[in-house]
Enzyme design. Structure first.
Site, PDB file in Angstrom:
ATOM      1  N   HIS A  84     -37.403   0.161  -7.990  1.00  0.00           N
ATOM      2  CA  HIS A  84     -36.042   0.693  -7.928  1.00  0.00           C
ATOM      3  C   HIS A  84     -35.257   0.010  -6.805  1.00  0.00           C
ATOM      4  O   HIS A  84     -35.806  -0.269  -5.734  1.00  0.00           O
ATOM      5  CB  HIS A  84     -36.065   2.193  -7.635  1.00  0.00           C
ATOM      6  CG  HIS A  84     -36.631   3.038  -8.735  1.00  0.00           C
ATOM      7  ND1 HIS A  84     -36.864   2.566 -10.009  1.00  0.00           N
ATOM      8  CD2 HIS A  84     -36.999   4.358  -8.747  1.00  0.00           C
ATOM      9  CE1 HIS A  84     -37.348   3.552 -10.753  1.00  0.00           C
ATOM     10  NE2 HIS A  84     -37.438   4.639 -10.012  1.00  0.00           N
TER      11      HIS A  84
ATOM     12  N   CYS B 291     -39.215   9.357  -6.569  1.00  0.00           N
ATOM     13  CA  CYS B 291     -39.371   7.958  -6.153  1.00  0.00           C
ATOM     14  C   CYS B 291     -38.109   7.394  -5.492  1.00  0.00           C
ATOM     15  O   CYS B 291     -38.196   6.753  -4.435  1.00  0.00           O
ATOM     16  CB  CYS B 291     -39.777   7.092  -7.350  1.00  0.00           C
ATOM     17  SG  CYS B 291     -38.836   7.421  -8.851  1.00  0.00           S
TER      18      CYS B 291
END
Length: 329
Positions: A234, A126
């Site tokens: 994130h 990710c």
């Protein structure tokens, strides 16, 4: 199009089902797959109930595509079994990413390398996906020499247990710990396990996967990965040194014109990416774009994305869309 979703009851698996529905992927038969304890239960997809199958049942059903999000050991064992019956596997674990015989794909960057022979395709980490989405168009224009990246990673990257830990700590309730330390009001510079070189596995994924996706081993990358008490996505602070000089306006324009990127970069109005606003969205958000005044040909930027969507489920579904559109399945 017969589609299996392996790990359908997990955090990423549930988002995969959601993204398949949202993007109107041509599913004629859905095969949800999960661990033995979930077999026989039901999941809902587009208003219909589907019974969860075992791995063995799913292999026998010979799906056209299997979207995997069930962990590396499951992928290593079962991806080849699906491939043997003609299924194309798109795997979201780290199992196949650095296998030299497997493609590591971010569709906007390198889907053109896929062929009908690619029966096991790896979905990147990710934090790597959002990084390379911004790096790739700039690398083509200016040539990247070196990248220094620090991540501020959502607890959703760890899973349900981490989300529960944070919720318990909010309420001052004792419960299972996903981390060695409290995450509430804390930042833990420890994502995944430590390797012999002192870096974590997560940090080394950023180093190795970036080179593979950009198809350029000369790009130098160093990383520090930190877990923070955030749910929405994130964040990354990124320092990029180029071979050539650049104009900041041109960098903003290049990123603005890149599919899948939204530039949020206006300090006059305090406009910049944040996980609070990235959550639930598929784009990668880039802002705080500014010249590094300590070194020539170098820029700083801030990159944010929902790690469960573009960082996992959406990227996986986009790979499947590319395969269908180009008749590779």
């Amino acid at each position: 199009m017969k589609i299996a979703v392996v790990g359908a009851t997990g955090m990423v698996g549930e988002i995969m089902l959601k993204v398949l529905a949202e993007r109107n992927f041509p599913v004629t038969e859905l095969i949800p797959v999960a661990s033995e304890k979930s077999v026989g239960k039901e999941v809902e997809f587009k208003g219909k109930k589907y019974t969860i199958k075992s791995m063995e049942e799913a292999v026998m059903m010979k799906p056209d595509i299997a979207l995997f999000s069930a962990g590396g050991s499951i992928s290593l064992e079962y991806a080849p079994k699906f491939a043997e019956v003609g299924t194309t596997v798109i795997d979201n674990s780290s199992a196949w990413r650095m296998d030299p015989t497997k493609k590591l794909i971010v569709p906007e960057i390198n889907a053109d390398s896929l062929t009908k022979e690619d029966k096991i395709i790896a979905n990147p980490n990710c934090s790597t996906i959002q990084l390379v989405m911004a790096l790739s168009p700039l690398h083509k224009q200016y040539g990247i020499k070196r990248v220094v990246v620090s991540t501020y990673q959502s607890i959703t990257g760890t899973g349900v247990k981490a989300v529960k830990q944070l919720e318990n700590e909010y309420k001052d309730v004792k419960g299972d710990m996903a981390y060695n330390y409290p995450i509430h009001r804390n930042a833990i510079p420890h994502c995944d396990v430590f390797e012999d070189n002192g870096y974590t596995k997560e940090e080394m994924k950023l180093v190795k996967e970036t080179k593979k996706i950009l198809r350029d081993d000369t790009v130098l990358v160093t990383a520090t990965a930190v877990r923070i008490p955030v749910v929405g996505g994130h964040s990354e602070t990124v320092n990029i040194e180029f071979e050539k000089d650049f104009d900041l306006g041109d960098i903003r324009q290049i990123l603005h014109q890149t599919p899948g990127i939204t530039v949020q970069d206006n300090t006059d109005t305090n406009t910049y990416p944040m996980p609070l606003y990235a959550e639930g969205k598929d784009d990668v958000f880039v802002g705080r774009i500014r010249r590094d005044e300590s070194q020539k040909n170098t820029v700083n930027m801030w990159i944010v994305a929902d790690n469960l969507r573009k960082g996992a489920a959406t990227n996986t579904v986009q790979i499947a869309e590319y395969l269908v559109a180009n008749k590779l399945v």
